[in-house]
Design a protein around this motif. Structure first.
Motif, PDB file in Angstrom:
ATOM      1  N   ASP A 137       0.852  -1.192   0.000  1.00 35.81           N
ATOM      2  CA  ASP A 137       0.000   0.000   0.000  1.00 35.81           C
ATOM      3  C   ASP A 137       0.888   1.242   0.000  1.00 35.81           C
ATOM      4  OD1 ASP A 137       1.007   0.134   2.605  1.00 35.81           O
ATOM      5  OD2 ASP A 137      -0.885  -0.431   3.552  1.00 35.81           O
ATOM      6  N   ASP A 138       0.277   2.410   0.055  1.00 38.68           N
ATOM      7  CA  ASP A 138       1.054   3.654  -0.017  1.00 38.68           C
ATOM      8  C   ASP A 138       2.066   3.755   1.117  1.00 38.68           C
ATOM      9  OD1 ASP A 138      -0.278   4.417  -2.286  1.00 38.68           O
ATOM     10  OD2 ASP A 138      -1.690   5.757  -1.256  1.00 38.68           O
ATOM     11  N   ALA A 139       1.675   3.310   2.310  1.00 35.96           N
ATOM     12  CA  ALA A 139       2.587   3.390   3.455  1.00 35.96           C
ATOM     13  C   ALA A 139       3.807   2.499   3.242  1.00 35.96           C
ATOM     14  CB  ALA A 139       1.855   2.998   4.741  1.00 35.96           C
ATOM     15  N   ALA A 140       3.574   1.298   2.692  1.00 33.41           N
ATOM     16  CA  ALA A 140       4.699   0.399   2.419  1.00 33.41           C
ATOM     17  C   ALA A 140       5.597   0.970   1.334  1.00 33.41           C
ATOM     18  CB  ALA A 140       4.172  -0.981   2.019  1.00 33.41           C
ATOM     19  N   PHE A 141       5.004   1.503   0.268  1.00 31.77           N
ATOM     20  CA  PHE A 141       5.802   2.116  -0.794  1.00 31.77           C
ATOM     21  C   PHE A 141       6.616   3.297  -0.275  1.00 31.77           C
ATOM     22  CE2 PHE A 141       3.463   0.024  -4.374  1.00 31.77           C
ATOM     23  CZ  PHE A 141       4.572  -0.285  -5.150  1.00 31.77           C
ATOM     24  N   ASP A 142       6.029   4.061   0.648  1.00 39.50           N
ATOM     25  CA  ASP A 142       6.747   5.221   1.202  1.00 39.50           C
ATOM     26  C   ASP A 142       8.044   4.799   1.885  1.00 39.50           C
ATOM     27  OD1 ASP A 142       4.881   6.992   0.259  1.00 39.50           O
ATOM     28  OD2 ASP A 142       3.830   7.229   2.183  1.00 39.50           O
ATOM     29  N   LYS A 143       8.057   3.601   2.454  1.00 40.71           N
ATOM     30  CA  LYS A 143       9.258   3.116   3.142  1.00 40.71           C
ATOM     31  C   LYS A 143      10.401   2.821   2.177  1.00 40.71           C
ATOM     32  CE  LYS A 143       6.718   1.061   7.028  1.00 40.71           C
ATOM     33  NZ  LYS A 143       6.368  -0.198   7.737  1.00 40.71           N
ATOM     34  N   GLY A 200      -0.045  -6.860  -9.756  1.00 41.43           N
ATOM     35  CA  GLY A 200      -1.237  -7.289  -9.051  1.00 41.43           C
ATOM     36  C   GLY A 200      -2.503  -6.833  -9.747  1.00 41.43           C
ATOM     37  N   VAL A 201      -3.640  -7.228  -9.190  1.00 45.84           N
ATOM     38  CA  VAL A 201      -4.943  -6.921  -9.778  1.00 45.84           C
ATOM     39  C   VAL A 201      -5.200  -5.419  -9.744  1.00 45.84           C
ATOM     40  CG1 VAL A 201      -7.428  -7.277  -9.534  1.00 45.84           C
ATOM     41  CG2 VAL A 201      -5.847  -9.173  -9.127  1.00 45.84           C
ATOM     42  N   GLU A 202      -5.725  -4.906 -10.842  1.00 45.37           N
ATOM     43  CA  GLU A 202      -6.041  -3.476 -10.911  1.00 45.37           C
ATOM     44  C   GLU A 202      -7.039  -3.104  -9.810  1.00 45.37           C
ATOM     45  OE1 GLU A 202      -7.771  -0.193 -14.134  1.00 45.37           O
ATOM     46  OE2 GLU A 202      -7.590  -2.309 -14.686  1.00 45.37           O
ATOM     47  N   GLY A 203      -6.755  -1.998  -9.132  1.00 43.12           N
ATOM     48  CA  GLY A 203      -7.640  -1.535  -8.072  1.00 43.12           C
ATOM     49  C   GLY A 203      -7.291  -2.070  -6.701  1.00 43.12           C
ATOM     50  N   GLU A 204      -6.328  -3.006  -6.624  1.00 43.87           N
ATOM     51  CA  GLU A 204      -5.869  -3.528  -5.338  1.00 43.87           C
ATOM     52  C   GLU A 204      -4.415  -3.121  -5.112  1.00 43.87           C
ATOM     53  OE1 GLU A 204      -6.591  -7.677  -4.706  1.00 43.87           O
ATOM     54  OE2 GLU A 204      -8.515  -7.643  -5.754  1.00 43.87           O
ATOM     55  N   ASP A 205      -3.996  -3.111  -3.855  1.00 44.26           N
ATOM     56  CA  ASP A 205      -2.592  -2.817  -3.561  1.00 44.26           C
ATOM     57  C   ASP A 205      -1.719  -3.886  -4.193  1.00 44.26           C
ATOM     58  OD1 ASP A 205      -3.145  -0.534  -1.999  1.00 44.26           O
ATOM     59  OD2 ASP A 205      -3.486  -1.767  -0.207  1.00 44.26           O
ATOM     60  N   PRO A 206      -0.650  -3.504  -4.883  1.00 45.67           N
ATOM     61  CA  PRO A 206       0.204  -4.495  -5.536  1.00 45.67           C
ATOM     62  C   PRO A 206       0.727  -5.544  -4.557  1.00 45.67           C
ATOM     63  CG  PRO A 206       0.769  -2.287  -6.269  1.00 45.67           C
ATOM     64  CD  PRO A 206      -0.201  -2.125  -5.124  1.00 45.67           C
ATOM     65  N   ALA A 207       0.966  -6.738  -5.081  1.00 44.86           N
ATOM     66  CA  ALA A 207       1.469  -7.839  -4.261  1.00 44.86           C
ATOM     67  C   ALA A 207       2.989  -7.882  -4.242  1.00 44.86           C
ATOM     68  CB  ALA A 207       0.928  -9.159  -4.789  1.00 44.86           C
ATOM     69  N   ALA A 208       3.625  -7.009  -5.010  1.00 41.36           N
ATOM     70  CA  ALA A 208       5.074  -7.045  -5.128  1.00 41.36           C
ATOM     71  C   ALA A 208       5.560  -5.702  -5.653  1.00 41.36           C
ATOM     72  CB  ALA A 208       5.499  -8.175  -6.069  1.00 41.36           C
ATOM     73  N   VAL A 209       6.875  -5.579  -5.721  1.00 47.59           N
ATOM     74  CA  VAL A 209       7.516  -4.354  -6.192  1.00 47.59           C
ATOM     75  C   VAL A 209       8.342  -4.692  -7.436  1.00 47.59           C
ATOM     76  CG1 VAL A 209       9.229  -2.583  -5.614  1.00 47.59           C
ATOM     77  CG2 VAL A 209       7.600  -3.359  -3.874  1.00 47.59           C
ATOM     78  N   PRO A 210       8.254  -3.911  -8.498  1.00 46.90           N
ATOM     79  CA  PRO A 210       9.049  -4.207  -9.699  1.00 46.90           C
ATOM     80  C   PRO A 210      10.550  -4.165  -9.416  1.00 46.90           C
ATOM     81  CG  PRO A 210       7.298  -2.631 -10.187  1.00 46.90           C
ATOM     82  CD  PRO A 210       7.364  -2.753  -8.692  1.00 46.90           C
ATOM     83  N   LEU A 211      11.265  -5.142  -9.974  1.00 40.07           N
ATOM     84  CA  LEU A 211      12.711  -5.249  -9.757  1.00 40.07           C
ATOM     85  C   LEU A 211      13.491  -5.145 -11.064  1.00 40.07           C
ATOM     86  CD1 LEU A 211      14.990  -5.821  -7.686  1.00 40.07           C
ATOM     87  CD2 LEU A 211      14.656  -8.262  -8.163  1.00 40.07           C
ATOM     88  N   TYR A 212      13.126  -5.944 -12.046  1.00 38.37           N
ATOM     89  CA  TYR A 212      13.750  -5.900 -13.375  1.00 38.37           C
ATOM     90  C   TYR A 212      12.628  -5.824 -14.407  1.00 38.37           C
ATOM     91  CZ  TYR A 212      17.275  -8.479 -10.598  1.00 38.37           C
ATOM     92  OH  TYR A 212      18.137  -8.896  -9.619  1.00 38.37           O
ATOM     93  N   SER A 213      12.730  -4.918 -15.356  1.00 44.87           N
ATOM     94  CA  SER A 213      11.728  -4.814 -16.414  1.00 44.87           C
ATOM     95  C   SER A 213      12.296  -5.350 -17.722  1.00 44.87           C
ATOM     96  CB  SER A 213      11.279  -3.356 -16.606  1.00 44.87           C
ATOM     97  OG  SER A 213      10.448  -2.950 -15.547  1.00 44.87           O
ATOM     98  N   LEU A 214      11.459  -6.042 -18.455  1.00 45.40           N
ATOM     99  CA  LEU A 214      11.868  -6.673 -19.708  1.00 45.40           C
ATOM    100  C   LEU A 214      10.758  -6.529 -20.737  1.00 45.40           C
ATOM    101  CD1 LEU A 214      13.060  -9.972 -18.033  1.00 45.40           C
ATOM    102  CD2 LEU A 214      14.603  -8.394 -19.177  1.00 45.40           C
ATOM    103  N   THR A 269      11.758  -5.252   4.366  1.00 46.56           N
ATOM    104  CA  THR A 269      11.472  -3.973   3.709  1.00 46.56           C
ATOM    105  C   THR A 269      12.758  -3.215   3.398  1.00 46.56           C
ATOM    106  OG1 THR A 269       9.336  -3.840   4.853  1.00 46.56           O
ATOM    107  CG2 THR A 269      10.203  -1.802   3.920  1.00 46.56           C
ATOM    108  N   LYS A 270      13.698  -3.248   4.318  1.00 47.04           N
ATOM    109  CA  LYS A 270      14.986  -2.603   4.079  1.00 47.04           C
ATOM    110  C   LYS A 270      15.707  -3.245   2.889  1.00 47.04           C
ATOM    111  CE  LYS A 270      15.857  -1.064   8.842  1.00 47.04           C
ATOM    112  NZ  LYS A 270      16.670  -1.282  10.075  1.00 47.04           N
ATOM    113  N   PHE A 271      15.567  -4.556   2.767  1.00 49.45           N
ATOM    114  CA  PHE A 271      16.223  -5.255   1.665  1.00 49.45           C
ATOM    115  C   PHE A 271      15.587  -4.877   0.323  1.00 49.45           C
ATOM    116  CE2 PHE A 271      16.889  -9.404  -0.722  1.00 49.45           C
ATOM    117  CZ  PHE A 271      18.185  -9.084  -1.095  1.00 49.45           C
ATOM    118  N   VAL A 272      14.260  -4.798   0.289  1.00 56.21           N
ATOM    119  CA  VAL A 272      13.579  -4.369  -0.941  1.00 56.21           C
ATOM    120  C   VAL A 272      14.000  -2.939  -1.292  1.00 56.21           C
ATOM    121  CG1 VAL A 272      11.341  -3.872  -2.006  1.00 56.21           C
ATOM    122  CG2 VAL A 272      11.620  -5.916  -0.590  1.00 56.21           C
TER     123      VAL A 272
END
Length: 435
Positions: free
Chosen positions: A118-124, A140-154, A334-337
């Motif tokens: 969610d926004d609070a997690a992303f803020d960290k 993740g599903v549109e309209g829901e908080d993402p289940a993960a954070v992008p790491l590598y884009s292809l 979270t620090k590792f992400v």
């Protein structure tokens, strides 16, 4: 209702795979991690697992030096990764942090095992707006908080062998599918073939027919998220792809049995002139190819140039980073992400792997302006679309990917591939989906 169907999808996918007896938790996993220890399942991005270990260990030492947190690394091959993750979501004995293919995001989100961003997690980790919207949309599903954070884009591109093109009198890579077939017939001679494919690689099958389906104006799921595999457009997309072997004769029949990376090996050995792939430069180098040996161009479209409307030419590919919700070291995770998605690490890791940083600031580094990277970057920005973000996506890959595999087997054996036979395979695949 959607959650019930999602749970059924996960159960079916699990039953279709051979579950590992151990889920990789242990004393550093979610069952007993200390504040100074994390376990991390990384996906295999380099030409070998050992190469990944070498690349990542150097970066993990930096994190340990900065935070005092030791990361226990395991690089999991793609052939095992989804099975391992599904087993971990069921048993609760998984790592603290893991990589997932971005096409699995919605399916794994539906299990409830992953930490919502969610926004609070992303803020960290510096805020959601640091990441490209296309990359976040595939988390993740549109309209829901993402289940993960992008790491590598292809994204996908068309790689071509310059010497083979020159020898065949072909001056430039094809921009449309008609051009690809015409060029392919010039190249498919003397025991060599124009285009590589991996008929037994279910995910790759899905990636190719998804882009073709978009060009035909279709999705494999309707607006309510229900499977719609047998539409005329989807049938045409699948037939077009298999026909490169069945009718056009520009893919070697043996490719029907090819699995992960075998088409790249043929390309590197000069047996195949073109291959549709994601960020292949490091693999080519590992097989002895020099940068001047190959070129890269956008994946063909029906006409004109990629971008807009039906000119989609790639799925939004990539790797996301997730955290198991029941980790006993959520703060360290979270620090590792945050570390792995920092501007500096994004430049280092994506440059090493040949991918594009999903972090917008890192994309500005000169390393990502090279011609091959520019094609991948522009495709992501202008002409790529995310695979359906539905909880049943992993079952879709299994069912429809298998249908394409079976059609390639028909083509290789000389059996007719017709509109009716394609529709029948897709109908069978749709019947395997959860109701």
């Amino acid at each position: 209702m959607r959650r019930t169907r999602a749970a059924a999808a996960i159960a079916i996918v699990t039953s279709l795979t051979t579950l590992a007896t151990g889920c990789g938790g242990g004393d550093g996993g979610t069952g007993g991690a200390s504040p100074k220890t994390l376990t991390y399942w990384a996906s295999n991005q380099a030409p070998s697992v050992e190469a990944d270990k070498k690349i990542l260990t150097a970066e993990l030492k930096k994190f340990e030096k900065q935070t005092g947190i030791k990361v226990k690394l395991e690089v999991v091959p793609w052939s095992d990764l989804l099975t391992r993750i599904l087993a971990a979501t069921t048993s609760g004995q998984g790592p603290d942090v893991l990589n997932i293919g971005n096409t699995w995001s919605a399916s794994l989100q539906a299990t409830g095992a992953l930490l919502p961003w969610d926004d609070a997690a992303f803020d960290k980790i510096g805020g959601r707006d640091r990441f490209s919207e296309a990359a976040v949309a595939s988390a993740g599903v549109e309209g829901e908080d993402p289940a993960a954070v992008p790491l590598y884009s292809l994204s996908y591109a068309l790689y071509y062998n310059k010497r083979m093109f020159e020898d065949a009198g072909v001056e430039k890579p094809p921009a449309t599918w008609d051009e690809l077939v015409a060029t392919g017939k010039k190249l498919s001679k003397g025991g060599k073939w124009a285009l590589g494919a991996e008929g037994s690689n279910l995910s790759n099958n899905i990636h190719q027919i998804f882009a073709l389906g978009q060009q035909h104006g279709s999705d494999f799921f309707d607006a309510s998220g229900k499977p719609d595999f047998t539409s005329d457009a989807n049938v045409a997309a699948v037939k077009q792809y298999v026909d490169f072997m069945a009718k056009d004769k520009i893919i070697a029949p043996g490719n029907a049995e090819y699995a992960q990376n075998q088409s790249l090996q043929d390309f590197a050995r000069g047996k195949t002139a073109m291959v549709l792939w994601q960020a292949a430069a490091s693999t080519f180098a590992a097989h002895g190819m020099k940068p001047d040996d190959w070129g890269v161009a956008p994946v063909p479209v029906p006409s004109g140039a990629p971008g807009g409307g039906r000119q989609v030419n790639s799925m939004v590919a990539g790797i996301n980073m997730a955290v198991f919700k029941n980790s006993k070291n959520l703060d360290g995770a979270t620090k590792f992400v945050k570390f792995m998605t920092s501007d500096e690490e994004q430049k280092i890791l994506n440059d090493t792997y040949g991918s594009i940083p999903p972090v917008k600031a890192a994309q500005q580094d000169p390393a990502f302006a090279a011609p091959d990277r520019a094609v991948l970057r522009d495709t992501l920005a202008k002409s790529a679309a995310p695979l359906p973000q539905v909880p049943e996506e992993s079952q879709f890959e299994t069912a429809v990917g298998t249908a394409v595999k079976e059609l390639f087997a028909d083509a290789a054996a000389g059996r007719p591939v017709t509109t009716e036979s394609v529709r029948a395979r897709l109908s069978k695949a749709q019947q395997q989906m959860p109701k």
